[in-house]
Design an enzyme around this catalytic site. Structure first.
Site, mmCIF file in Angstrom:
data_model
loop_
_atom_site.group_PDB
_atom_site.id
_atom_site.type_symbol
_atom_site.label_atom_id
_atom_site.label_comp_id
_atom_site.label_asym_id
_atom_site.label_seq_id
_atom_site.Cartn_x
_atom_site.Cartn_y
_atom_site.Cartn_z
ATOM 1 N N GLY A 244 0.918 3.844 -3.032
ATOM 2 C CA GLY A 244 -0.059 4.900 -3.248
ATOM 3 C C GLY A 244 -0.440 5.674 -2.006
ATOM 4 N N HIS A 245 0.113 5.333 -0.844
ATOM 5 C CA HIS A 245 -0.298 5.982 0.411
ATOM 6 C C HIS A 245 0.919 6.440 1.191
ATOM 7 C CE1 HIS A 245 -2.445 6.481 4.292
ATOM 8 N NE2 HIS A 245 -3.517 6.570 3.531
ATOM 9 N N PHE A 246 1.546 7.435 0.909
ATOM 10 C CA PHE A 246 1.421 8.386 -0.182
ATOM 11 C C PHE A 246 2.762 8.454 -0.890
ATOM 12 C CE2 PHE A 246 -1.556 9.762 3.105
ATOM 13 C CZ PHE A 246 -2.722 9.846 2.382
ATOM 14 N N PHE B 112 0.803 -1.227 0.000
ATOM 15 C CA PHE B 112 0.000 0.000 0.000
ATOM 16 C C PHE B 112 0.832 1.271 0.000
ATOM 17 C CE2 PHE B 112 0.066 -1.920 4.230
ATOM 18 C CZ PHE B 112 0.838 -0.987 4.903
ATOM 19 N N ILE C 54 2.851 6.719 4.569
ATOM 20 C CA ILE C 54 2.172 6.686 5.864
ATOM 21 C C ILE C 54 1.350 5.401 5.929
ATOM 22 C CG2 ILE C 54 0.474 7.829 7.371
ATOM 23 C CD1 ILE C 54 2.952 9.539 7.002
#
Length: 149
Positions: free
Chosen positions: A53-55, A50, A60
């Site tokens: 894309g986060h971020f 993840f 985070i």
């Protein structure tokens, strides 16, 4: 593989939880007492899928996944407290109240998941969860899980 009766390693966690990669969010249980508490570890790696894309540029750990990690810890405590369930039964995440996020969790952090049993009635158990990083509270919430087929 357990070093004492209050520690659970990955193999034992996999016997209790239905979650698998990439959604298993408890690496090890470091202590527990039936119907009282459980402490577990989640090591946060930049390799978590993840983080793409986060971020981008500022990774985070998603808050909802911190809650999921605490929910998995409550499931482990429920299984260890109530004993083996029928093969068709699971503990389902039933509710969350008063969730608060106090600090971001980033790659390289180690989350300490602490869940405390509050009460159980008719197959629904209530817990308080707190996640800390370096002694600071990152997240806290009240959670319920339900034993169902």
């Amino acid at each position: 593989m357990t070093t004492n009766s209050h520690t659970l390693h990955l193999e034992e966690i996999l016997e209790l939880l239905p979650h698998r990669f990439p959604f298993l969010l408890v690496d090890r249980v470091i202590d527990f007492k039936k119907w009282q508490f459980l402490y577990a570890i989640k090591n946060v790696s930049y390799n978590e899928p993840f983080f793409q894309g986060h971020f981008p540029g500022k990774p985070i750990f998603p808050g909802v996944l911190i809650l999921e990690a605490m929910a998995q810890a409550t499931g482990i405590l429920a299984f260890k407290s109530a004993g083996k369930l029928d093969s068709s039964e699971l503990y389902y995440f039933a509710a969350i109240d008063n969730a608060r996020f106090k600090r971001p969790v980033q790659p390289g952090d180690q989350m300490i998941l602490e869940v405390k049993f509050i009460k159980e009635r008719r197959g629904v158990a209530r817990f308080k969860g707190v996640t800390t990083v370096d002694g600071e509270v990152a997240c806290e919430a009240l959670m319920m899980c339900a034993r169902r087929q």
